[in-house]
Design a protein around this motif. Structure first.
Motif, short mmCIF file in Angstrom:
data_model
loop_
_atom_site.label_atom_id
_atom_site.label_comp_id
_atom_site.label_asym_id
_atom_site.label_seq_id
_atom_site.Cartn_x
_atom_site.Cartn_y
_atom_site.Cartn_z
N ALA A 68 15.66 38.71 -11.77
CA ALA A 68 15.61 38.37 -10.37
C ALA A 68 15.78 36.69 -10.38
N GLY A 69 15.93 36.50 -9.18
CA GLY A 69 16.43 35.07 -8.98
C GLY A 69 15.16 33.86 -8.93
N ALA A 70 14.66 33.65 -9.82
CA ALA A 70 13.76 32.80 -10.32
C ALA A 70 14.31 31.98 -11.51
N SER A 71 14.02 30.73 -11.81
CA SER A 71 14.58 29.97 -12.80
C SER A 71 14.02 30.55 -14.13
N GLY A 72 14.72 30.45 -15.18
CA GLY A 72 14.36 31.12 -16.42
C GLY A 72 15.23 31.98 -17.16
N ILE A 107 20.23 43.27 -11.77
CA ILE A 107 20.31 42.06 -11.59
C ILE A 107 20.34 41.64 -10.12
N THR A 108 19.47 41.09 -9.39
CA THR A 108 19.69 40.82 -7.96
C THR A 108 20.74 39.95 -7.66
N ASP A 109 20.91 39.79 -6.39
CA ASP A 109 21.99 38.82 -6.08
C ASP A 109 21.68 37.25 -6.42
N ALA A 110 20.49 37.05 -5.94
CA ALA A 110 19.84 35.81 -6.17
C ALA A 110 19.75 35.58 -8.00
N GLY A 111 19.47 36.44 -8.64
CA GLY A 111 19.57 36.43 -10.07
C GLY A 111 20.93 36.16 -10.74
N CYS A 162 11.19 36.60 -12.92
CA CYS A 162 10.87 37.43 -11.77
C CYS A 162 10.47 36.36 -10.61
N SER A 163 11.16 36.31 -9.42
CA SER A 163 10.98 35.33 -8.38
C SER A 163 9.75 36.10 -7.61
N GLY A 164 9.32 35.05 -6.81
CA GLY A 164 8.15 35.30 -5.90
C GLY A 164 8.44 36.34 -5.01
N GLY A 165 9.60 36.39 -4.39
CA GLY A 165 10.09 37.42 -3.55
C GLY A 165 9.92 38.86 -4.17
N THR A 166 10.41 38.96 -5.48
CA THR A 166 10.48 40.35 -6.04
C THR A 166 9.04 40.75 -6.31
N LEU A 167 8.24 39.66 -6.98
CA LEU A 167 6.95 39.91 -7.17
C LEU A 167 6.32 40.63 -6.11
N GLY A 168 6.46 39.77 -4.88
CA GLY A 168 5.81 40.37 -3.68
C GLY A 168 6.11 41.63 -3.31
N ARG A 169 7.51 42.07 -3.44
CA ARG A 169 7.85 43.49 -2.99
C ARG A 169 7.37 44.43 -3.89
N ILE A 170 7.28 44.05 -5.29
CA ILE A 170 6.88 45.24 -6.16
C ILE A 170 5.41 45.35 -5.84
N PRO A 219 6.93 35.77 -13.80
CA PRO A 219 6.94 35.01 -12.79
C PRO A 219 7.36 33.72 -13.32
N ARG A 220 8.05 32.65 -12.36
CA ARG A 220 8.03 31.26 -12.73
C ARG A 220 8.13 30.49 -11.43
N GLU A 221 7.24 29.81 -10.96
CA GLU A 221 6.84 29.14 -9.88
C GLU A 221 5.92 28.08 -10.20
N MET A 222 6.04 26.87 -9.44
CA MET A 222 5.07 25.90 -9.41
C MET A 222 5.04 24.99 -8.29
C1 LIG Z 1 18.69 27.87 -9.02
C2 LIG Z 1 17.66 28.70 -8.22
C3 LIG Z 1 16.47 28.33 -8.84
C4 LIG Z 1 15.42 29.48 -8.21
N1 LIG Z 1 14.20 29.20 -8.89
C5 LIG Z 1 13.02 29.92 -8.30
C6 LIG Z 1 11.93 29.96 -8.99
O1 LIG Z 1 11.84 29.46 -10.12
N2 LIG Z 1 11.09 30.87 -8.51
C7 LIG Z 1 11.25 31.55 -7.63
O2 LIG Z 1 10.28 32.34 -6.92
N3 LIG Z 1 12.42 31.41 -6.78
C8 LIG Z 1 13.39 30.75 -6.98
N4 LIG Z 1 14.56 30.76 -6.36
C9 LIG Z 1 14.59 31.30 -4.97
C10 LIG Z 1 14.98 32.72 -5.20
O3 LIG Z 1 16.32 32.97 -5.82
C11 LIG Z 1 14.88 33.36 -3.72
O4 LIG Z 1 13.58 33.36 -3.15
C12 LIG Z 1 15.58 34.60 -3.60
O5 LIG Z 1 15.67 35.16 -2.43
C13 LIG Z 1 14.95 35.69 -4.55
O6 LIG Z 1 15.58 36.85 -4.41
P1 LIG Z 1 15.34 38.00 -5.42
O7 LIG Z 1 13.76 38.33 -5.44
O8 LIG Z 1 15.96 39.20 -4.90
O9 LIG Z 1 15.82 37.88 -6.73
C14 LIG Z 1 15.63 29.88 -7.07
C15 LIG Z 1 16.84 30.16 -6.40
C16 LIG Z 1 17.79 29.26 -7.11
C17 LIG Z 1 19.26 29.36 -6.38
#
Ligand SMILES: Cc1cc2nc3c(=O)[nH]c(=O)nc-3n(C[C@H](O)[C@H](O)[C@H](O)COP(=O)(O)O)c2cc1C
Length: 215
Positions: free
Chosen positions: A9-13, A35-39, A102-110, A137-140
């Motif tokens: 998913a779209g978190a850093s890492g 892989i999600t679009d943000a991923g 794992c993004s916060g968004g994906t965590l929340g939806r799961i 997850p990766r967030e701070m």
């Molecule tokens: C370069 C980059 C780094 C990001 N890092 C994080 C992160 O560390 N944690 C997080 O929760 N979201 C991060 N985001 C935001 C998520 O990608 C965004 O909330 C997205 O909608 C998540 O979609 P997904 O859950 O469908 O993958 C980042 C986005 C970009 C482009």
């Protein structure tokens, strides 16, 4: 050998995902990747890996990125909107799944059972079938909402494994830090790897007599 789902998913890492994929393949497992679009965006930013979303074309590119020498037969990619793919059904046997990162968004939806795409649906399948699900997850900093979502998925049976490497193995570079997280993910899925370094206590020479017993 086993079958594992790797969700990105779209978190850093992204480097954690690369190491986990490589080690799953080295261990001889089949890996289903979604892989999600943000991923995909994060893979581009962090790893310079450009995927088109066409899973057939993307598979060899992903395999090359993983630096493993396995054939493409071991890796199958599914589009995140392809909710008719095998991993969307509990009747398709797989051994476990990791979402890394794992993004916060994906965590929340799961956490709320909102299976709006294949990654979330496969995670939902893991929980309902009582299969191993590891979320990284990766967030701070993290908000109360993130904390509540982590509690919910843990209550439902998932393992929350934050991407927070320790420093007690005296890392000498980024690769050591990546391995610390990747090793714990693999161990949580029950996959043996040389990446996982158990802690047996400090080297005797690493602290003086006067410090002995102080931790
Ligand atoms: C370069 C980059 C780094 C990001 N890092 C994080 C992160 O560390 N944690 C997080 O929760 N979201 C991060 N985001 C935001 C998520 O990608 C965004 O909330 C997205 O909608 C998540 O979609 P997904 O859950 O469908 O993958 C980042 C986005 C970009 C482009």
């Amino acid at each position: 050998m086993g079958v594992y789902v790797l969700g990105i998913a779209g978190a850093s890492g992204a480097p954690y995902a690369r190491r986990v994929l490589e080690q799953m393949l080295v261990a001889g497992h089949d890996v289903k990747v979604v892989i999600t679009d943000a991923g995909r965006k994060v893979l581009e930013v962090e790893e310079n890996l450009v995927l088109t979303g066409n899973t057939e074309a993307d598979t060899p590119v992903l395999l090359e990125w993983s630096q493993s020498e396995q054939s493409t037969d071991s890796v199958e990619m599914y589009h995140h909107k392809d909710v008719a793919s095998p991993i969307a059904s509990g009747s398709f046997p797989f051994d476990g799944m990791v979402v890394v990162p794992c993004s916060g968004g994906t965590l929340g939806r799961i956490a709320h059972g909102i299976s709006s795409g294949l990654l979330e649906r496969a995670a939902d399948v893991c929980l309902k079938e009582r299969r191993r699900l590891v979320l990284v997850p990766r967030e701070m900093p993290i908000s109360l909402i993130h904390l509540r979502n982590m509690t919910s998925v843990t209550e439902a049976g998932a393992i929350v494994l934050p991407a927070s490497p320790g420093f007690y193995h005296n890392p000498t570079g980024i690769d050591d830090l990546i391995d610390m997280v990747a090793g714990r993910i693999l161990a949580s899925l029950g996959i043996e790897s040389l990446v996982m370094k158990p802690w047996f206590g400090p080297e005797p020479s690493s602290y003086s007599d006067s410090e002995e017993g102080i931790h």
